[in-house]
Structure formats: C-alpha cells, structure tokens
Design an enzyme around this catalytic site. Structure first.
Site, short mmCIF file in Angstrom:
data_model
loop_
_atom_site.label_atom_id
_atom_site.label_comp_id
_atom_site.label_asym_id
_atom_site.label_seq_id
_atom_site.Cartn_x
_atom_site.Cartn_y
_atom_site.Cartn_z
CG HIS A 1 9.04 81.51 123.77
ND1 HIS A 1 9.22 81.88 122.47
CD2 HIS A 1 7.91 80.76 123.79
CE1 HIS A 1 8.25 81.38 121.73
NE2 HIS A 1 7.44 80.70 122.51
CE LYS B 1 -2.30 88.31 127.50
NZ LYS B 1 -3.05 88.44 126.25
#
Length: 916
Positions: free
Chosen positions: A149, A576
C-alpha cells in the site's frame, strides 16, 4: 520514532531528549555546511527566518510573518527551500530512530520493561499462574502481513542515503575510535548529506509491482532474519527455569510473515498472475539464499571431532546414504572435515539447500519439513553426545528460521474485489445456455456451490482479459503450491464481501480453473464498510452451510485436528464510511459477534486486522490495541497488515524490529489473562449504553458532513488529492476504477483520502464526529470513568488525542478557505473545537499530549519545519487553484508550481510520518 508510538517514562525521556538534541544539532550543522558550500548560503538564512517565524504565536494565521516570507520568494528559491526543509526532516527522523535503537541497546527508555510497555518477561510473569505458558506459546501465532500500500513517500535512493548517514554517525560516536577515525566519519557524513541534498525526492517513474517486491524483500534480508531468532531468545530467557542456549525451553517458532506484494490485485491492474509467480520466485530465492548462508556459517563452527562428540547411529546412517546420493560433494566434505561427522552433515544440508535453490531435482529438498528433519537429526545427535550448548545455540536459530520462513519467506496472499469475481462468473455462466439470468446466478450461493462441488456442466472459456486473469491467478496459486509447498500461497481474500455468494464464488471459479487437481484454497472474507461488518455473522452462517465450505472445514479437521476460519476486518474503509469513533465501536461489536459465531459453529477463529499506519486508518500503539480487543477475539492468534512507512519504522532496524515483535508477543499473551479479560468484558457491558450513544451521534455527524453537496469537491480543492498520484509512491492507482481524477468518494481509496487530509493539517479522518459523540453522552464523570476502566475507550481517546495534536487549526482554516465553502469549513472547525475540548476534559489535561512527553517531543521537533512546508504548500495550491497571480495579475507558471506542490507533499509526508 514513529508518531504512532507512545510512552510514559518522563525521566528517561529527558535524558533521551538531550542526546537527540545533540545529534540533531550536529546533523544540522553539517547540513548547513553542505548548503553553504553548494552556493546556497542565502537559503540557510531564509530557512532560519522562516522556521523562526513558524515558531511565533499565531504563525498559522493568514497574513502572518511566515506567510509574508513565503510570498516574497520566487519559484526557484521556493523549490530549493522546500528541498532543504525536507532533508532536515529526514535527518530528524534518522536521529530519532537512532535514539530509539540506542535506548534499546542499553535497556533504557520507554521500549523496555513493564507490562503496558510490552515487556515479555513481565507478561509471562503475569500469566504464569493462569495457564501453561509453554502450551500457550505452542498454540500462538503472530502473523504480520507486509503490503505494498503506497504510504511510503521516500524514494529508495533517499532511504539508502539515510542508511549510509546512520552508519557514519555510529562510526563518529564510537568511543573506541580516535580523532583520525572521527575525521573520516565526519568527511563521509558531509559527503552523504551532500548527496542527499542533491538527490531528487520525487520519483521520475511509476513503481511496478516488481519494484515493490524488491523493496519489501530488503526488510527480510537486512532485518527480519536476524530479529526473529532474537525474539525467540528473549522469550526463552523470560521463561521460568530457563537456561538459554543449553536446556530446551520449549519456545516454538510462533511468528509467520505474510505478503500482499505481488498478490494484491484489488484495483491494481498491474498485478497479474505472472507477477504473482515472479514475486514468489523472488521470495523463495531470497529465503533459500539466506538459509544457505546460515547453514554454511553454522557448519564452519561444528569442528567437534567424533572422539569428544560421538555421533548418533542415526546420524552415521544418514551420512552413509548421503555418501552415495551425492558422492562427489560428500567426498570433498569428508576430506575437508575429517572425523567431524556433525560438520559433514551440515555441509550436506547446505549442498541440498543450494540444489533446491538451483532447482536441481536429484538433491532438492521437496519441502522445509525435509530440511528440518535433517537439522533435528544433527541436534539430537549433539544432545545425545552431551553437547547441549552447540545443539541449542546457533543451530537452534537455524531451525527457528526454517520453521518461520520456510522456503517461501512469507506466505503470498491473493486479494481481489468481489465485484471482479461476480463479473467473471456472469461472463462464464452466460455461456452455459441453460441459465436464464447469468447475472442472478452469479450471486446465488446455492448455484455457485453446486458448480464448486459438482463441477461445471460443460467447458466454458473466458471472453475478456480480466476473466482470463482471474482463472490464471488461481492456476498460478496451484502451481506455486506444487513447487514451494501448500503454505506458500493458499489464502484468497475477497475485498468488500457482501454475501455468502462472494465467498462461494472463489471455489466455483477454482473448480473451473484447476478442476480436481490439488489446491489449498483458504477463502478469507474481508468486511470493510459499516453495513458489511454488521452483516458479517449472517454472511458467515450462510457460507458455512454450503457443501463446499463444509468439505473444506472437514478436511481441516482431518489434517489439523480443528476447523479454523480466518476473517479480515477493515479499519480503513470502515472509518472512511462511518467516521473514526463509530468505526472503532462498530468493529468491536462485529468482532464480538464473530467470536460468538465461531463458538457456536465450533470453529477456531483468527481475526485478520487490516490496519493502516495513520491514525485515521486504525494506526496507533499496536500492543495497546491488542489489549483492547474483545475477549476470545485474539486467543493466541494475531494477524495484522503492516504497510508503507510503518514497515520501515518497525522493521528497518534489528533492535527496533525485535522490540516490536516482543510487544506483540506480550500483548497476545496478556490479551486472555483472566483478570484482564474479565475486567475488559465487565467494562464493555457497563459502558454499552455510552458506546451506543457515541456510535449513533458520531456516525450521524460524520455522514452529515461527507454527504453534504459539494463535499467531494471541497477535499479536491483544498488539498493535493488529485496530484498525489504524480508522486508515484506505488503501482496501485489512487482510485479503484483506475481513474486519475474524479469527484467520487466511493471510488477514492482510504489511503489518498487520509493522506490528503494530513497534508491540509485538518487530519479529519482521525477525529471527526468524536466530539459530537462525546457531547451527546453529556456526563463527564462517566466518560472519565470509562477512560480509566475500558481499554477500548482508552485506546480510542488516546488515538484521537494524537490525531488532534497533529492538527493545526489556523493552518487548517487557511487550507479550508481554498474551497470557497465557508459553511463546510465552519462545520469542520466547530467539530474540531468540540472534539479537542472534550478529549482534554476526559483526559483532565490543559494541553494535548501533556502525559506523553516522547510524543510531545517528537511533534515539537518537527512542527516548525512541517509548518514551513504547509505555508509553502498553501502558496503553491493558491497559484494552481487560481487563474492568475494575485500579486501582479499574470498567469502562474503551472509546471513550476506543480513541481513545488509535489515537493511540499513529499516533505510534509516525511515530517508527519504516518501519512496514509
């Protein structure tokens, strides 16, 4: 020190701070000398003036002296200044990491001793009366998974320069070195700092998955092969009646590593079946190279002759077989090591490892168990001869290495989005002819289960490249297992699991891809959004009823004696989706329900925690997070993702890596200690109503903001969101669709979402909604009581405190003003004020981080320089977001300001550290 670390040792902190200050003063003097010698004396003066201005009260206000200084600079000076500030922050990070390592070596500071600090000895002492520690170790599994990532903004060239500087600092500080040696070290330091200052911090090309594999492999090569045996030794030394290096303390190899690098194709079209195969080949080559080197080193020490160390009959019989299996090599070994049978056998083992690496079929070890059998044969012979020291010394290290890393280094895990499988199945089922609605059948778990167990009614072939790639990925997994063993690549993770069909789909596709050929396929659901986490137990119950699932569980029962399931929970997308406070509480509730489901189904559950490095993605002190997990959710097993800058913060130094693994070990041991477990569960029940209130109110507050009209446009306008992809931090696009730009938050990945908010100094993903949640409770004594007694709430408040501490309200207000949405800006800043006030009230503090001096020092050291970069970035954003230069009406040089913007992003990432 990563800003995700924390400590309570104030006395040691003052000593460490002085050493750190001395190191920084020395490095800064060298950096200034390099700048001056390079014709940048003016830059030294501008930098000093800007940093001084950033230390003034109100420096973040619009129109401050810092703003005035930045506004007076031309583009060339701005770019040079940004680069110099970035180098300073890299040197600050280096000095702090060096201080951490130094503290560990002298057994000083926050990283040693104490249960809550992660001391293994204290943890073992606490749990010794509750259960058999050796039995618990035998069942323990700590499983870090390294990912690609893209949250590490540094280029490898920058990292390499910093490593060289660190080595010369050690040389300069060595008390055994005289003035001449120090002079050489100082010269080399100036040379490498000069190189660092002149090295571009920006990547010119996009990294490929193959580059990411090489980057992660350096961690194993330089650190983990040394840190892991040291971990086991530290556990051994902590056990009662232990005699390390002589008696068998019964410490098994309880650590395993995983990797997504080259296997994670969720939204990354660059990760193909060919990349996965190549990644495992590289991993295996490195593992075998390391093992061969270690075998050779241990063999060189085994010079005991047979008179003093009589070989066992089994060892002699094995050598007789070796003499005919590899006659030329064995004749050489016998000649070079006469009457040294243990050394001869070790040399044979080394030759077979080399043959395995070279894929020489006649001598290859077919699997690590074969090599372990030979090593244990040598060990048993030494023990029988009375040579416990040699048997339990470096030879034991080698055995631990083989048990931990095998021949594949780390298990390569495959991850794909559920929607990709659904599309592939729709395409394939549509060719069968007897299915009226292929799209509906592709989401029917019963129909897919029939395909998985009974096979496909007739041959079908993919018509799209993406579907062909799905099938090829499964075929590569089967091939890798045949080549390197079943444990090398057997887990298949499904992102955004929404139903049982999403799980059954993989087995249906596997049946088409490989038929009845052998394939270990452990399907791992990944629950990420708030809704999917809430539905997880229902989805798993339905999945467990499918015939293909029952057959898989039965096979586990037969081979391992228990049925086990791994479930991954995502911190990034849940935060999120519903905000940090609600995500924390939703995850806790989901984990409790998953534990209950596993108990009812008689399944051993392993929870896989998809945590990021940033505080908005589940980051923070990991050992404390483990101790806050619901009872039964750890039970000796902890699996977690490690990524980006976190990998290098935790694993770039041997001592730091060892200490990190020790902290995980102690936390996993303590997680089910009866006293702690009981107190944790009682607290969870006592504060359940408080949790519901915070959950509902914080979620509502968060969703009200992100669902506001124009919110997606706001984050794009006020931050470098659209430009982050140009940093080329990783091979994976910032958006799942692959689009470089856009205004869809659903398509936007969690990492650039958090990264962008960190750059704006708002840091919204780490705290937004918490203030409203705490306010809704309306009972400060109850909140303080919960903080003192409920580990989950304690961890949530502590993480929020760290996140708020890295938020700068005046600078945040300047960034927010770029969006021309005063209503949304006011909404965000009002919630910040509320969250900050209430967190301080709960903590009983006047300022953030009052009781965390190490963190306070870490942030204080960096903030004037990070603030300087923020002022520079704000000017770059204003120049790029407006059609003309506000000073003279001319159009700005977009190319120059775009470059400056990227330089500031890179520099701020170095200063803030855990950015994504």
């Amino acid at each position: 020190m990563s800003l995700a670390m924390d400590s309570d040792d104030e006395l040691t902190g003052s000593r460490a701070a002085q050493t750190l200050t001395d190191d920084l003063a020395f490095l800064n003097s060298l950096h200034e000398q390099v700048l001056t010698e390079g014709g940048n004396a003016d830059l030294v003066e501008v930098l000093a003036a800007l940093v001084a201005a950033c230390r003034e009260p109100g420096n973040g206000e619009n129109g401050s002296r810092a703003d005035e200084i930045v506004a007076s600079l031309d583009t060339e000076t701005t770019a040079r200044l940004t680069r110099a500030v970035t180098v300073h922050l890299h040197l600050t990070n280096l000095a702090e990491e060096r201080q951490r390592s130094r503290s560990l070596r002298v057994e000083d500071g926050e990283f040693t001793g104490g249960v809550d600090a992660g001391g293994v000895g204290d943890a073992i002492e606490e749990v010794a009366d509750a259960f058999d520690v050796r039995d618990r170790l035998a069942r323990m599994r700590i499983h870090p998974v390294l990912t690609a990532h893209p949250t590490e903004a540094r280029r490898r060239a920058v990292t390499s320069a910093l490593l060289r500087i660190a080595a010369q600092l050690d040389r300069y500080d060595d008390p055994l070195n005289g003035s001449a040696e120090k002079a050489v070290a100082r010269r080399r330091l100036l040379e490498d700092i000069d190189i660092l200052q002149r090295t571009s911090t920006l990547r010119s090309t996009q990294p490929e998955p193959r580059d990411e594999v090489k980057t992660v492999l350096t961690v194993f090569d330089q650190t983990l092969f040394r840190a892991v045996p040291r971990l086991y030794r530290s556990v051994e030394a902590a056990l009662p009646q232990a005699e390390p290096g002589r008696a068998d303390a019964g410490v098994p190899a309880f650590v395993r590593f995983g990797s997504w690098v080259g296997g994670d194709r969720d939204g990354n079209p660059h990760v193909t079946s060919a990349v996965t195969r190549e990644a495992m080949s590289q991993q295996a080559d490195q593992a075998l190279a390391q093992l061969h080197t270690t075998v050779q080193r241990v063999a060189r020490t085994m010079t005991m002759d047979s008179m003093w160390t009589r070989p066992s009959d089994e060892l002699l019989a094995s050598l007789a077989i070796d003499a005919v299996a590899l006659p030329e090599e064995f004749a050489r070994f016998a000649k070079d090591s006469p009457d040294e049978p243990h050394r001869q056998k070790m040399l044979v083992i080394g030759a077979r490892v080399a043959a395995t690496r070279a894929q020489r079929a006649d001598l290859t070890y077919h699997e690590p168990a074969d090599m372990l059998a030979d090593l244990r044969l040598v060990q048993a012979s030494l023990i029988a001869a009375g040579d416990e020291r040699t048997a339990r010394g470096e030879l034991q290290h080698l055995i631990w290495l083989v048990e931990t890393f095998g021949f594949h280094l780390a298990e390569l895990e495959v991850r794909q989005h559920s929607a990709v499988h659904e599309a592939a199945l729709t395409e394939l089922i549509g060719q069968l002819g007897d299915v009226p609605d292929a799209a509906q059948a592709a989401t029917d778990p019963v129909y897919l289960d029939r395909l998985a167990t009974q096979g496909w009614p007739r041959s079908v072939s993919p018509t799209s490249e993406r579907t062909a790639e799905v099938l090829d990925t499964i075929r590569v997994m089967a091939w890798l297992q045949q080549r390197w063993g079943a444990t090398c690549c057997g887990r298949y993770i499904i992102s955004f699991t929404r139903s049982a069909a999403d799980l059954t789909a993989v087995r249906a596709l596997a049946r088409l891809a490989v038929g009845d050929r052998p394939l270990r396929l452990d399907v791992v659901p990944l629950f990420e959004t708030g809704a999917d986490l809430a539905n997880a137990p229902t989805i798993l119950r339905s999945w467990a009823e499918q015939e293909s699932t029952r057959a898989w569980l039965a096979a586990q029962q037969q081979s391992a004696g228990e049925r086990s399931v791994e479930v991954m929970v995502g911190y990034s997308d849940s935060a999120k989706d519903v905000g940090p406070a609600s995500a924390t509480l939703t995850l806790d509730r989901a984990e409790r329900e998953l534990v209950q489901w596993a108990r009812e189904a008689d399944i051993r559950l392993t929870l896989f925690h998809g945590r990021g490095g940033s505080l908005g993605r589940g980051g923070g002190p990991l050992h404390r997070a483990i101790l806050a997990q619901p009872s039964g959710s750890v039970d000796g097993r902890f699996k977690v993702t490690e990524q980006g800058e976190v990998i290098f913060a935790r694993y770039a130094d041997v001592m730091i890596a060892q200490r990190h693994l020790e902290r995980l070990t102690s936390a996993v041991l303590l997680s089910e200690a009866p006293g702690r477990a009981t107190a944790r569960e009682e607290a969870g029940d006592r504060y359940a109503a408080l949790a519901r209130t915070i959950d509902v109110q914080s979620r509502g507050c968060y969703r009200a903001l992100v669902d506001s009209d124009g919110f997606a446009d706001l984050i794009a306008a006020i931050s470098p969101l659209d430009e982050i992809g140009e940093l080329r931090m990783g091979s994976r696009p910032a958006r799942r669709s692959g689009a470089s730009r856009g205004r869809s938050l659903d398509d936007l990945r969690a990492i650039p979402w958090v990264f962008s908010w960190a750059q704006t100094r708002v840091n919204l993903p780490g705290w937004y909604g918490l203030g409203s949640g705490l306010s809704a409770v309306g009972d400060l004594p109850l909140l303080r009581e919960a903080y003192a007694r409920w580990p989950l709430f304690t961890s949530m408040i502590d993480v929020a405190e760290m996140s708020l501490a890295k938020t700068d309200r005046p600078l945040a207000a300047q960034y927010l003003s770029l969006g021309n949405r005063p209503d949304l800006s006011a909404q965000i800043l009002t919630e910040y004020d509320l969250a900050r006030r209430l967190v301080l009230d709960v903590l009983g503090q006047n300022e953030l981080l009052e009781r965390k001096p190490h963190l306070h020092t870490a942030i204080t050291l960096r903030m004037p320089y990070v603030d300087a970069l923020s002022h520079l970035q704000l000017r770059a954003l204003r120049m790029l977001r407006t059609p003309h230069d506000p000073r003279n009406g001319s159009r700005p040089d977009e190319q120059a300001w775009s470059q400056i913007l990227l330089l500031t992003v890179n520099g701020a990432a170095a200063g803030l550290q855990n950015t994504g």
